[in-house]
Scaffold this active site. Structure first.
Site, PDB file in Angstrom:
ATOM      1  NE  ARG A 178      -3.771   0.363   2.247  1.00 39.33           N
ATOM      2  CZ  ARG A 178      -4.467   0.865   3.259  1.00 39.33           C
ATOM      3  NH1 ARG A 178      -4.482   0.256   4.432  1.00 39.33           N
ATOM      4  NH2 ARG A 178      -5.162   1.982   3.106  1.00 39.33           N
ATOM      5  CB  CYS A 234      -1.912   4.424   9.221  1.00 38.61           C
ATOM      6  SG  CYS A 234      -3.298   5.034  10.216  1.00 38.61           S
TER       7      CYS A 234
END
Length: 284
Positions: A178, A234
């Site tokens: 990611r 995040c």
């Protein structure tokens, strides 16, 4: 004292009057699963706080998928749960400590020092033969008086101002694919904030699910200077919090959370997006 406490530590203090245990179990995409799991069984005396209903504000145009809750509303909810600033709070979940760390961070943000995360989580507690129950305790409401530590958090403008600045390190806490922009199962844009390095939050735990000790956490961040300002993010500001906890355990003191994180960053079309591995580029 460490912010991580063992099952043995909690078991010895299970019925002490100044200890409040908070069940933070939550599953993305299954908004009722945590409450249902709590209703079925939980650590005796635990109260339940939900990531989206209690520990986040409603989603807006900006602010990310789990915006920080309104301070007054959060303080009121904590009071309803029987928590005030005199209590020792122990949070647990079944998601590797990510949801429990969100509560840990929020309480620290509100000025609360005596807050801890239970090592390993509920399933390990149950498998170890520790007591569980479906009974819910009678809660006596408290008044929670917050003293917000504004220096623990940064917003999108702060991050923009610090991009490329000396003495500032951006830490992306998501899994490497990611971070590199190879996949993005949740947010509409793949990649990372330019200049960020990757430290997957899950690497703060051992293979058996227990939290790594302070020296092991220090090894994860050995290439960083404790003199630097460390900004952690995040996808939505939740799984960054275990990395904040790990960095503090490793001795870092100037650690801040970009609360909106990636989902907030990409809500501004003018913000730059990077892909690939920043650290590999630096080594070239």
């Amino acid at each position: 004292m460490s912010s991580i406490v063992s099952m043995r530590w909690l078991l010895a203090r299970l019925y002490e009057s100044d200890v409040v245990i908070v069940d933070c179990r939550f599953q993305l995409g299954k908004p009722d699963a945590g409450q249902e799991a709590y209703n079925e069984s939980h650590i005796p005396g635990a109260v339940y706080l939900d990531l989206e209903r209690d520990l986040s504000a409603p989603i807006g145009e900006h602010g990310g998928r789990h915006p920080l809750p309104d301070v007054a509303q959060l303080a009121a909810r904590l009071g309803q749960a029987g928590i005030d600033r005199t209590m020792r709070v122990v949070a647990y979940d079944d998601q590797g400590g990510a949801m429990a760390s969100r509560l840990w961070w929020l309480l620290r943000y509100l000025g609360h020092n005596e807050v801890y995360v239970l090592d390993e989580g509920f399933t390990a507690w149950k498998q170890a033969g520790c007591p569980v129950t479906g009974d819910q305790k009678v809660i006596f409401p408290k008044v929670y008086l917050a003293e917000v530590r504004h220096n623990m958090v940064v917003d999108v403008d702060d991050v923009r101002e610090r991009l490329g600045a000396a003495g500032v390190v951006l830490v992306d806490s998501r899994e490497a694919p990611r971070y590199r922009g190879e996949v993005e199962p949740i947010d509409p844009v793949a990649g990372h904030i330019p200049g960020a390095i990757n430290r997957f939050w899950g690497d703060g735990r051992r293979a058996d699910g227990s939290w790594k000790a302070a020296a092991e956490q220090a090894e994860r961040f050995a290439d960083l200077s404790q003199e630097d300002e460390i900004i952690v993010y995040c996808g939505s500001g939740v799984t960054a919090t275990p990395n904040v906890l790990a960095l503090e355990a490793a001795g870092f003191r100037n650690v801040k959370l970009y609360a909106g994180s990636w989902s907030d960053w990409i809500s501004y079309g003018e913000n730059a997006v990077a892909t690939g591995n920043e650290e590999e580029r630096k080594d070239v």
